[in-house]
Motif scaffolding. Structure first.
Motif: not given
Length: 300
Positions: A85-86, A88-96, A110-111, A115-120
């Motif tokens: 999903a990230y 293809s769409t850039g959507a970040v879905k946190p998984i814990r 990986i989750s 998240t860190e990659l998207d923030a960077t």
């Protein structure tokens, strides 16, 4: 060194190998256990009942194995869906995951990395499209966002205007007072622009002392009014050691035709009016309207 029961339990729960071994052991022994129970409880030992019991227990063991393995790898499936999903769409879905075994560690790792990659990447995008000194967009950002606004104006058949302005005698300010004062002037100009524009207006620094505005849903009169407001506020500000009236700007305003003109064409037309304003004495606003637009005067 001896381990407590709690420590042993914790280590066992954190071991994916132990879990897999336990599932395999239980699954393969369910038919045997079922047969033993069947015989011990006194049921008939004929071939068909025994065979039926073993087959039923085998199916139960297989189902238990499949369900247990699926529960083990389910977090990996969820994180793979999140990764796709990230991508293809850039959507970040946190998984814990609350698990402490290898699957839980990989899933949470990986989750967190996503998240860190998207923030960077978001920070890098901001740095690549933002002028650090003024906080406005840069030329690259203007080209992308401005072109989108022109396309939208064409689709919605709404007016759009472009304003290009340049600080007067900016080089002499740098030469006489130093680049620190020049930077103060640029920052004050950026703040003035942000204070006067509407939320949907687009502003960018496109050169050393040159700025551009793209004004959606804005006709000629409104665009001229915005340019005049900016011109008057800049001229009235005292910036650092510079008294009010020392910092002025010349403006070129162009009401474009989004159905027939690109952003580049509109910027060129506004730039021509900017130089017309400079040649006429500076600290003034000159404007023009696309010839294909009827009902308005063509030039100032």
């Amino acid at each position: 060194m001896s381990l407590t029961v709690s420590e042993i339990t914790q280590k066992v729960s954190a071991s994916l190998t132990f879990k897999i071994f336990s599932i395999c052991f239980a699954s393969t022994h369910i038919p045997l256990l079922a047969l033993v129970v069947y015989l011990v409880t006194g049921f008939r030992s004929e071939a068909m009942p025994v065979l039926g019991t073993v087959l039923a227990a085998t199916l139960i063991g297989t189902g238990f194995c499949l369900a247990s393995v699926w529960m083990l790898i389910k977090p990996l499936h969820e994180i793979s869906v999140a990764v796709e999903a990230y991508r293809s769409t850039g959507a970040v879905k946190p998984i814990r995951s609350k698990r402490t075994d290898e699957v839980g560690v990989v899933t949470n790792g990986i989750s967190m990395l996503i998240t860190e990659l998207d923030a960077t990447l978001s920070q890098l995008r901001r740095q690549a499209t933002t002028d650090v000194l003024t906080g406005l967009g840069n030329r690259r950002w203007l080209k992308e966002i401005g072109s989108m606004e022109i396309t939208r104006a064409m689709r919605e058949r709404t007016p759009v205007s472009v304003v290009v302005f340049d600080l007067d005698h900016f080089k002499s300010i740098n030469d006489e007072f130093g680049h620190d004062v020049g930077d103060q002037v640029l920052m004050a100009t950026g703040a003035t622009i942000q204070h006067n524009l509407r939320p949907y207006d687009i502003a960018a620094r496109i050169g050393g002392e040159e700025f551009c505005l793209v004004l959606p849903k804005t006709g000629t009169a409104a665009a001229i009014a915005i340019a005049e407001r900016l011109r008057k506020e800049l001229a009235s500000r005292a910036i650092g050691v510079l008294p009010a009236g020392r910092v002025t700007a010349s403006f070129g305003v162009y009401r474009g035709d989004p159905a027939n003109e690109s952003l580049k064409v509109m910027l060129t037309a506004a730039d021509r009016k900017l130089y017309s304003a400079k040649n006429s004495g500076r600290n003034t606003v000159h404007w023009a309207v696309a010839k294909s637009i009827t009902g308005e005067s063509v030039a100032s």
